[in-house]
Design an enzyme around this catalytic site. Sequence first.
Site, mmCIF file in Angstrom:
data_model
loop_
_atom_site.group_PDB
_atom_site.id
_atom_site.type_symbol
_atom_site.label_atom_id
_atom_site.label_comp_id
_atom_site.label_asym_id
_atom_site.label_seq_id
_atom_site.Cartn_x
_atom_site.Cartn_y
_atom_site.Cartn_z
ATOM 1 C CG ASP A 1 -3.439 0.625 -4.036
ATOM 2 O OD1 ASP A 1 -4.218 1.469 -3.575
ATOM 3 O OD2 ASP A 1 -2.534 0.101 -3.366
ATOM 4 C CD GLU B 1 -4.754 4.003 1.563
ATOM 5 O OE1 GLU B 1 -5.269 3.045 2.149
ATOM 6 O OE2 GLU B 1 -3.771 3.844 0.794
ATOM 7 C CG HIS C 1 1.317 -1.329 -2.303
ATOM 8 N ND1 HIS C 1 1.285 -1.531 -0.946
ATOM 9 C CD2 HIS C 1 0.243 -0.546 -2.591
ATOM 10 C CE1 HIS C 1 0.232 -0.902 -0.433
ATOM 11 N NE2 HIS C 1 -0.416 -0.301 -1.415
HETATM 12 ZN ZN LIG Z 1 -2.347 0.670 -1.461
#
Ligand SMILES: [Zn+2]
Length: 392
Positions: free
Chosen positions: A220, A254, A362
Amino acid sequence: MLGASIINIALALAAATHVQADLRLVRYGPKPDDVATVPIEALEAIHGPDGHHDISALDNFPDLNAGFVEAMTNHKRGPGFLDLTGLDPIPGPSEAARFAATYPTPNATAHPNLATYFTQISVSSLTSTITTLASYTTRYYKSTNARAPALWVYNSFVSLLGSSSVTLFENTPSFNQPNVIARIEGSNSSLSNEPIIIGAHLDSINQRSPTSGTAPGADDDASGIAVLLEVARILGAAGWKGSRPIELMAYAGEEGGMLGSANIAASYSSKGIAVRAALQFDMIGYQKQSKPVLTVLGDTGGTALIAFSHSLLTAYVPEGTQYDNACGYACSDNFSWDNYGYAAVSIDESGPNDSFLNPYYHTTSDTLSQMNVTKMASFVKLALAWAVELAE
Ligand SMILES: [Zn+2]
Ligand SMILES: *[C@@H]1O[C@H](CO)[C@@H](O)[C@H](O)[C@H]1NC(C)=O
Ligand SMILES: *[C@@H]1O[C@H](CO)[C@@H](O)[C@H](O)[C@H]1NC(C)=O
Ligand SMILES: *[C@@H]1O[C@H](CO)[C@@H](O)[C@H](O)[C@H]1NC(C)=O
Ligand SMILES: *[C@@H]1O[C@H](CO)[C@@H](O)[C@H](O)[C@H]1NC(C)=O
Ligand SMILES: *[C@@H]1O[C@H](CO)[C@@H](O)[C@H](O)[C@H]1NC(C)=O
């Protein structure tokens, strides 16, 4: 007295039309009224210590808009909101534009170059991009070092496509992490205003500690950036040119509410740029199944583009398992495009609430060791086919 109260009313109106520095104007759903003003601390608290979105942290903000709280409570992946602060005018979804476009029927015979490009996909090149990006302590958009990973992506694009093809799209004064846009010019100048976009986000986040925690963000979304650089490497080396331009976009911020892509989409919309289609890759490398899973996330319309995506996967990525899911609102940067009426789709390893989702995202454990880069090659094939089929 009269004069004074007129001044007071004028001051109150002036205050109401300006969002204070610590307040953000966010869109949290597709309906025109799904907009709220929220303290930035509340947005950051959602990335709390317990689960991907710690909704209980919002209890510390008793005056929050109820619709916003409900939307965040039901949201699973991505920020779940678009940060509209400073964007003018406030956009609303345009169903008409999204549904108007038509797309080609994929035809491998007409694009024999694609088979050659597929043989050039390099697992070591993908791995190298992820390793470099994951080596930054964090790529959080507000970290003191937020600019460095963006400049690394910029320099990587420059070495593959030349400096005249790459631009930084700054997000200052809001935050000091630029978007990076690499453009492969098309040969037909009457189509120069109708680019095909492929994007991913370059920032990362540690949900427990956004400003200081380690956030390798290998999946991510270094995985998505790796696809963009691999497309640039292969098409650049081939000297490929379509009739339309291709723009490879590495978005900043983002995780803060799709800040970078919202700024680009607002700018493109105000300039009348007729983006034909935008594809987003956000988390594509966590692949524990026997075959790679390519999940088409399509819960907000754009049906022609979703049908095209499936037909492209069938034609060019037969080794993949196609899967459909929904994301809820504002899962990734394709929503910024969607918000301005452009056709956009996100194709990823999973939806927000299924067994394919990377459980480490995350966190400090979102590392290369959890991923299968061999299977990521299927997403590079999709990206190359997307570019060539839509732009040639
Ligand atoms: Zn993310
Ligand atoms: C696919 O492309 C080839 C080569 O251009 C063409 O001969 C063929 O008719 C196309 N197939 C379809 C179904 O359009
Ligand atoms: C360029 O694009 C325009 C608009 O679609 C089209 O009418 C024209 O035929 C194209 N030119 C070439 C040389 O393909
Ligand atoms: C854009 O991607 C999100 C997931 O990030 C998805 O929920 C949405 O449906 C996509 N938009 C379109 C038009 O497919
Ligand atoms: C997530 O999946 C579980 C199990 O399939 C289901 O019960 C739940 O309603 C889902 N939640 C959302 C938000 O889709
Ligand atoms: C990664 O995927 C490839 C291709 O399916 C497979 O051969 C390999 O064993 C996988 N690696 C791991 C560590 O699972």
